[in-house]
Design an enzyme around this catalytic site. Structure first.
Site, PDB file in Angstrom:
ATOM      1  N   GLY A  47       0.845  -1.038   0.074  1.00 54.96           N
ATOM      2  CA  GLY A  47      -0.236   0.011   0.105  1.00 54.96           C
ATOM      3  C   GLY A  47       0.772   1.223   0.031  1.00 54.96           C
ATOM      4  O   GLY A  47       2.004   1.267  -0.246  1.00 54.96           O
ATOM      5  N   LEU A  49       0.475   3.736  -2.002  1.00 54.18           N
ATOM      6  CA  LEU A  49       0.741   3.582  -3.546  1.00 54.18           C
ATOM      7  C   LEU A  49       1.272   4.665  -4.374  1.00 54.18           C
ATOM      8  O   LEU A  49       1.083   6.123  -3.834  1.00 54.18           O
ATOM      9  CB  LEU A  49      -0.428   3.317  -4.443  1.00 54.18           C
ATOM     10  CG  LEU A  49      -1.323   1.906  -4.152  1.00 54.18           C
ATOM     11  CD1 LEU A  49      -2.309   1.787  -5.114  1.00 54.18           C
ATOM     12  CD2 LEU A  49      -0.191   0.809  -3.776  1.00 54.18           C
ATOM     13  N   HIS A  50       2.554   4.626  -5.048  1.00 52.14           N
ATOM     14  CA  HIS A  50       3.158   5.618  -5.734  1.00 52.14           C
ATOM     15  C   HIS A  50       3.252   4.986  -7.325  1.00 52.14           C
ATOM     16  O   HIS A  50       2.778   3.934  -7.420  1.00 52.14           O
ATOM     17  CB  HIS A  50       4.560   5.934  -5.094  1.00 52.14           C
ATOM     18  CG  HIS A  50       5.419   4.471  -4.985  1.00 52.14           C
ATOM     19  ND1 HIS A  50       5.874   3.973  -5.819  1.00 52.14           N
ATOM     20  CD2 HIS A  50       5.683   4.190  -3.755  1.00 52.14           C
ATOM     21  CE1 HIS A  50       6.434   2.940  -5.509  1.00 52.14           C
ATOM     22  NE2 HIS A  50       6.336   2.848  -4.141  1.00 52.14           N
ATOM     23  N   HIS A  53       4.361   1.537  -7.943  1.00 53.10           N
ATOM     24  CA  HIS A  53       3.156   0.330  -7.812  1.00 53.10           C
ATOM     25  C   HIS A  53       2.261   0.552  -9.136  1.00 53.10           C
ATOM     26  O   HIS A  53       1.785  -0.406  -9.755  1.00 53.10           O
ATOM     27  CB  HIS A  53       2.165   0.725  -6.583  1.00 53.10           C
ATOM     28  CG  HIS A  53       3.016   0.603  -5.449  1.00 53.10           C
ATOM     29  ND1 HIS A  53       3.337   1.777  -4.558  1.00 53.10           N
ATOM     30  CD2 HIS A  53       3.504  -0.499  -4.623  1.00 53.10           C
ATOM     31  CE1 HIS A  53       3.796   1.430  -3.443  1.00 53.10           C
ATOM     32  NE2 HIS A  53       4.022  -0.074  -3.401  1.00 53.10           N
ATOM     33  N   GLY A 167       8.553  -5.515  -8.601  1.00 51.35           N
ATOM     34  CA  GLY A 167       9.381  -4.289  -9.176  1.00 51.35           C
ATOM     35  C   GLY A 167      10.972  -4.608  -9.014  1.00 51.35           C
ATOM     36  O   GLY A 167      11.223  -5.249  -8.073  1.00 51.35           O
ATOM     37  N   GLN A 168      11.677  -4.342 -10.033  1.00 50.92           N
ATOM     38  CA  GLN A 168      12.911  -4.478  -9.945  1.00 50.92           C
ATOM     39  C   GLN A 168      13.706  -3.681  -8.755  1.00 50.92           C
ATOM     40  O   GLN A 168      14.894  -3.735  -8.494  1.00 50.92           O
ATOM     41  CB  GLN A 168      13.575  -3.922 -11.413  1.00 50.92           C
ATOM     42  CG  GLN A 168      15.198  -4.054 -11.519  1.00 50.92           C
ATOM     43  CD  GLN A 168      15.842  -5.433 -11.419  1.00 50.92           C
ATOM     44  OE1 GLN A 168      15.001  -6.355 -11.485  1.00 50.92           O
ATOM     45  NE2 GLN A 168      16.898  -5.451 -11.157  1.00 50.92           N
ATOM     46  N   ASP A 170      12.899  -4.070  -5.951  1.00 49.61           N
ATOM     47  CA  ASP A 170      13.415  -4.952  -4.718  1.00 49.61           C
ATOM     48  C   ASP A 170      13.851  -5.830  -5.742  1.00 49.61           C
ATOM     49  O   ASP A 170      13.345  -7.031  -5.699  1.00 49.61           O
ATOM     50  CB  ASP A 170      12.189  -5.057  -4.227  1.00 49.61           C
ATOM     51  CG  ASP A 170      11.737  -3.819  -3.573  1.00 49.61           C
ATOM     52  OD1 ASP A 170      12.281  -3.434  -2.247  1.00 49.61           O
ATOM     53  OD2 ASP A 170      10.795  -3.378  -3.820  1.00 49.61           O
ATOM     54  N   SER A 206       7.371   3.909  -0.835  1.00 49.58           N
ATOM     55  CA  SER A 206       6.670   4.396   0.068  1.00 49.58           C
ATOM     56  C   SER A 206       7.314   4.953   1.226  1.00 49.58           C
ATOM     57  O   SER A 206       6.888   6.007   2.242  1.00 49.58           O
ATOM     58  CB  SER A 206       5.459   3.213   0.886  1.00 49.58           C
ATOM     59  OG  SER A 206       5.069   2.536  -0.315  1.00 49.58           O
TER      60      SER A 206
HETATM   61  P1  AMP Z   1       5.866  -2.456  -1.768  1.00 46.40           P
HETATM   62  O1  AMP Z   1       4.591  -2.095  -1.480  1.00 46.40           O
HETATM   63  O2  AMP Z   1       6.875  -1.613  -1.371  1.00 46.40           O
HETATM   64  O3  AMP Z   1       6.010  -3.764  -1.060  1.00 46.40           O
HETATM   65  O4  AMP Z   1       6.201  -2.715  -3.266  1.00 46.40           O
HETATM   66  C1  AMP Z   1       5.237  -3.664  -3.704  1.00 46.40           C
HETATM   67  C2  AMP Z   1       5.831  -3.729  -5.336  1.00 46.40           C
HETATM   68  O5  AMP Z   1       6.007  -2.687  -5.999  1.00 46.40           O
HETATM   69  C3  AMP Z   1       6.988  -4.543  -5.316  1.00 46.40           C
HETATM   70  O6  AMP Z   1       7.172  -5.567  -6.172  1.00 46.40           O
HETATM   71  C4  AMP Z   1       8.086  -3.495  -5.512  1.00 46.40           C
HETATM   72  O7  AMP Z   1       9.175  -4.049  -5.996  1.00 46.40           O
HETATM   73  C5  AMP Z   1       7.432  -2.703  -6.497  1.00 46.40           C
HETATM   74  N1  AMP Z   1       7.925  -1.279  -6.269  1.00 46.40           N
HETATM   75  C6  AMP Z   1       8.113  -0.660  -5.392  1.00 46.40           C
HETATM   76  N2  AMP Z   1       8.584   0.626  -5.636  1.00 46.40           N
HETATM   77  C7  AMP Z   1       8.800   0.517  -6.998  1.00 46.40           C
HETATM   78  C8  AMP Z   1       9.544   1.445  -7.910  1.00 46.40           C
HETATM   79  N3  AMP Z   1      10.145   2.518  -7.665  1.00 46.40           N
HETATM   80  N4  AMP Z   1       9.401   1.000  -9.315  1.00 46.40           N
HETATM   81  C9  AMP Z   1       8.978  -0.184  -9.838  1.00 46.40           C
HETATM   82  N5  AMP Z   1       8.377  -1.017  -8.732  1.00 46.40           N
HETATM   83  C10 AMP Z   1       8.235  -0.712  -7.497  1.00 46.40           C
END
Ligand code: AMP
Length: 303
Positions: A47, A49-50, A53, A167-168, A170, A206
């Site tokens: 969550g 979101l940006h 996401h 996402g790359q 991570d 986030s």
């Molecule tokens: P999170 O909510 O941070 O667990 O991220 C959820 C998904 O979004 C994961 O697969 C992350 O790798 C991906 N994600 C997070 N930040 C970015 C970003 N800046 N660019 C691309 N994917 C992202």
């Protein structure tokens, strides 16, 4: 996507996505689509979101017939001294953005729904992928990835996606999940999407909300360092020169990295030079109140 089969009413792209809190309810909601052989996409998120996401959601929406986003701040992937309690949350906004990006169902369970009393199982990718970089016991530790693979395995079992998007940003998480999918024969494809960045290069996260303005400006040095690593390594044919250039960029911004390492992008084994395989240069650094990670993959020249 019109989801008459899912909910009985027409979902428009500007409506907030439908929220489902229970495992049984989610399975029931997806049953018609599954029966019809529609492609189900899953984007797991915590969550807040940006655009990072949203890029995953857009890719999934373009490829899949039904799009599920999970929204769950997974307690088992946080260490005792990490930011679980203060992790940013804004469910209402997330539901709106998810709806705009074409999400059909948001799976947002309570922790007790995924980890009921007596929960005693873990999924663990062992060895070199999870005990290095963020998995090093002196950093987040292998328990972090055990928490990630356990919850992602559960989400795969609950949603049954055909394609799951990560996402790359991570990179290590993506490598670990790909290995889990391969090793445990999950019947799905993993798509890894490029890192989305702010105008100054800072990888969207986030956790960037933890940055005070001065630290926010300093944090851009991380992506500059990675760009310098790639540029220098390729220009001099020396990975060491690339890493030195990255270290200099970080030092100029008074950023002391927790790690700055080059590893094989698939196995995460250490490399000491350009190998002819893609090389992951990964960095973690605390900048003010935020622990930030970022990476670049150096592709072999002419490859
Ligand atoms: P999170 O909510 O941070 O667990 O991220 C959820 C998904 O979004 C994961 O697969 C992350 O790798 C991906 N994600 C997070 N930040 C970015 C970003 N800046 N660019 C691309 N994917 C992202």
């Amino acid at each position: 996507m019109n989801l008459d089969l899912l909910s009985g009413d027409t979902v428009t792209t500007s409506a907030a996505a439908r929220v489902v809190r229970g495992v049984d309810e989610l399975r029931l909601a997806l049953a018609p689509a599954r029966r019809e052989g529609r492609a189900i996409g899953l984007v797991p998120t915590m969550g807040f979101l940006h655009e990072g996401h949203v890029s995953l959601l857009r890719a999934a929406h373009a490829e899949c017939d039904v799009l599920v986003m999970s929204l769950f701040v997974n307690p088992t992937q946080f260490g005792p001294n990490e930011d679980l309690d203060r992790y940013p949350r804004d469910e209402e906004r997330d539901l709106r953005l998810a709806g705009d990006a074409g999400v059909d169902l948001v799976f947002a369970p309570a922790a007790s729904e995924l980890y009921p009393d007596g929960f005693a199982t873990a999924v663990e990718v062992s060895g070199g992928l999870t005990s290095v970089l963020d998995g090093d016991p002196g950093r987040r530790g292998p328990g972090h990835f055990r928490g990630v693979t356990t919850v992602v395995a559960k989400l795969f079992n609950i949603v049954g996606p055909d394609i799951a998007y990560f996402g790359q940003k991570d990179a290590q998480q993506a490598a670990v999940i790909k290995r889990m999918v391969r090793d445990l024969d999950f019947p799905l494809r993993v798509e890894v999407m490029p890192t989305v960045r702010e105008a100054d290069g800072l990888a969207m996260s986030s956790r960037n909300v933890y940055l005070e303005p001065a630290d926010r400006a300093r944090a851009a040095a991380i992506s500059r360092a990675l760009a310098a690593a790639e540029r220098q390594a390729l220009a001099t044919d020396s990975l060491a020169a690339g890493l030195a250039a990255a270290r200099a960029e970080l030092a100029a911004a008074a950023i002391e990295p927790e790690y700055l390492e080059a590893r094989d992008a698939e196995t995460l084994e250490p490399v000491d030079g350009l190998t002819g395989h893609p090389i992951l240069v990964a960095v973690a650094a605390r900048v003010g109140g935020a622990r930030l990670i970022d990476n670049v993959v150096i592709e072999p020249p002419g490859g």
